[in-house]
Motif scaffolding. Structure first.
Motif, PDB file in Angstrom:
ATOM      1  N   ASP A 266     -14.481  -0.934   5.013  1.00  0.00           N
ATOM      2  CA  ASP A 266     -13.088  -0.595   5.327  1.00  0.00           C
ATOM      3  C   ASP A 266     -12.789  -0.852   6.800  1.00  0.00           C
ATOM      4  N   THR A 267     -13.741  -0.445   7.677  1.00  0.00           N
ATOM      5  CA  THR A 267     -13.524  -0.674   9.116  1.00  0.00           C
ATOM      6  C   THR A 267     -13.456  -2.151   9.448  1.00  0.00           C
ATOM      7  N   ASP A 268     -14.385  -2.927   8.865  1.00  0.00           N
ATOM      8  CA  ASP A 268     -14.378  -4.376   9.124  1.00  0.00           C
ATOM      9  C   ASP A 268     -13.124  -5.035   8.590  1.00  0.00           C
ATOM     10  N   MET A 269     -12.677  -4.606   7.415  1.00  0.00           N
ATOM     11  CA  MET A 269     -11.450  -5.196   6.845  1.00  0.00           C
ATOM     12  C   MET A 269     -10.235  -4.879   7.710  1.00  0.00           C
ATOM     13  N   GLU A 270     -10.168  -3.642   8.232  1.00  0.00           N
ATOM     14  CA  GLU A 270      -9.067  -3.314   9.135  1.00  0.00           C
ATOM     15  C   GLU A 270      -9.116  -4.161  10.405  1.00  0.00           C
ATOM     16  N   ILE A 272     -10.518  -7.122  10.678  1.00  0.00           N
ATOM     17  CA  ILE A 272     -10.169  -8.511  10.300  1.00  0.00           C
ATOM     18  C   ILE A 272      -8.678  -8.651  10.098  1.00  0.00           C
ATOM     19  N   ASP A 273      -8.054  -7.643   9.456  1.00  0.00           N
ATOM     20  CA  ASP A 273      -6.594  -7.699   9.274  1.00  0.00           C
ATOM     21  C   ASP A 273      -5.880  -7.711  10.621  1.00  0.00           C
ATOM     22  N   LEU A 274      -6.411  -6.887  11.568  1.00  0.00           N
ATOM     23  CA  LEU A 274      -5.807  -6.873  12.905  1.00  0.00           C
ATOM     24  C   LEU A 274      -5.959  -8.227  13.589  1.00  0.00           C
ATOM     25  N   LYS A 275      -7.164  -8.843  13.463  1.00  0.00           N
ATOM     26  CA  LYS A 275      -7.367 -10.165  14.058  1.00  0.00           C
ATOM     27  C   LYS A 275      -6.465 -11.208  13.420  1.00  0.00           C
ATOM     28  N   ILE A 276      -6.329 -11.123  12.086  1.00  0.00           N
ATOM     29  CA  ILE A 276      -5.450 -12.075  11.386  1.00  0.00           C
ATOM     30  C   ILE A 276      -4.021 -11.927  11.875  1.00  0.00           C
ATOM     31  N   GLN A 277      -3.578 -10.662  12.040  1.00  0.00           N
ATOM     32  CA  GLN A 277      -2.207 -10.448  12.517  1.00  0.00           C
ATOM     33  C   GLN A 277      -2.035 -10.993  13.934  1.00  0.00           C
TER      34      GLN A 277
END
Length: 360
Positions: A266-270, A272-277
């Motif tokens: 969950d932490t990594d996905m958050e 990654i989502d932040l990096k993608i944004q």
């Protein structure tokens, strides 16, 4: 007469303004109505002349048309999104329905505006449509925010559910271990009771000396075998309990690792989502910058072309003026030379009075 007509027109305008506060003058209202009338006619002609689109729309609505032909009662439509499949949004039927709905909406807006200008000479229907559209846009933005908020709440609830499930499984395993321990205690109590009864019986047999040796000779071998198997049973039971305890410990450790890995996921996905944004924002900034640079280059290119064209035209005009000036100088020089040679005009030789008298 003109004054009377002007007074009548002013009275009519005052009456209309009293009737509708935001009404336009008659000339402006009639002009806008005429423009909208032409626009509505052109839209109707465009819709009626597109035979291919009408055929495709008829084919897509064939079921509904057949139902209406045979008088099948249709249920009232409460929500337009109920009949839409979110996994098949690129369907041609949805695109045709969207195109038809947009055209109908535009036609309704223009027709209502035309009626308002014709009757009340005001843009109140257009204002109402614009206000309705803005309210729908605000409502959709609110729905999008609610969806994002509900998604976060659902994620938290799923996480809590997993934690509760793991806690319940742990409690079940602990309860099973407790039950096994109680079962082992009951079995030990039964064995202890049997041992006591055997000791009592032996003590009673010891009371009878004549049967002691016979009973001992008969029971010594089976007693040893029973004791051996009893010890084996106790040993196997202890081994089973230890193996089960180790297995439960291993399962609990595995569950803890799974929970830690899920939290890490969950932490990594958050992250990654932040990096993608962030990458999306950077890409959007670079794209806007590139578009601005392209527009600037196009403007500079157009300015350079205009400047080159201006220099060419200026050079052509200068050459033309120079040529015309040289031609005029040549013609003037020739004309002056001709006048001088022939003594004409201002270069004519004047006769003296004395010479004229002598000649006479």
């Amino acid at each position: 007469m003109l004054q009377e007509e002007s007074f009548k027109e002013s009275d009519e305008e005052e009456i209309v303004k009293d009737h509708h506060p935001s009404s336009l003058p008659y000339l402006q209202g009639s002009t806008f109505a005429s423009i909208l009338e032409d626009t509505i006619t052109e839209l109707r002609v465009l819709s009626e002349c597109n035979n291919e689109l009408r055929i495709a729309k008829t084919i897509s609505d064939m079921k509904l048309l057949i139902a209406l032909k045979y008088g099948v009662r249709q249920l009232p439509v409460t929500d337009e999104l109920e009949s839409i499949d979110p996994h098949n949004l690129n369907c041609n039927k949805y695109k045709l329905d969207k195109l038809a709905a947009d055209r109908k909406y535009l036609s309704d807006v223009l027709s209502s505006t035309y009626v308002g200008l014709s009757v009340n000479r005001s843009f109140e229907p257009l204002k109402e449509y614009v206000k309705k559209w803005l309210d729908e846009k605000t409502y959709r933005a609110t729905l999008a925010e609610d969806e994002i908020r509900n998604r976060g709440i659902r994620h938290d609830l799923n996480k809590q559910l997993r934690q509760q499930r793991n806690y319940i499984k742990t409690k079940i395993y602990e309860t099973d271990v407790t039950i096994d321990e109680l079962r082992t205690t009951v079995e030990d109590t039964g064995l202890y009771s049997e041992t006591r009864s055997r000791y009592v019986e032996n003590w009673q047999r010891a009371r009878t000396e004549q049967h002691l040796q016979t009973i001992y000779d008969k029971e010594i071998v089976p007693s040893r075998v029973i004791e051996y198997f009893k010890q084996r049973a106790d040993y196997e039971q202890r081994v089973h309990a230890e193996v089960e305890l180790l297995t439960n410990i291993r399962i609990n450790e595995t569950l803890e690792k799974v929970e830690s890995w899920m939290n890490k996921y969950d932490t990594d996905m958050e992250a990654i989502d932040l990096k993608i944004q962030l990458k999306k924002n950077e890409y959007q900034d670079m794209f806007d910058r590139r578009v601005n640079l392209e527009q600037t280059l196009e403007k500079h290119d157009q300015m350079m072309k205009d400047w080159i064209h201006f220099k060419e035209e200026r050079e052509k005009a200068r050459l033309y003026r120079e040529k015309m000036m040289n031609s005029a100088i040549i013609i003037q020089a020739w004309w002056r030379g001709l006048l001088v040679r022939r003594q004409l005009g201002p270069y004519k030789v004047k006769k003296k009075k004395g010479d004229a008298a002598k000649k006479k």
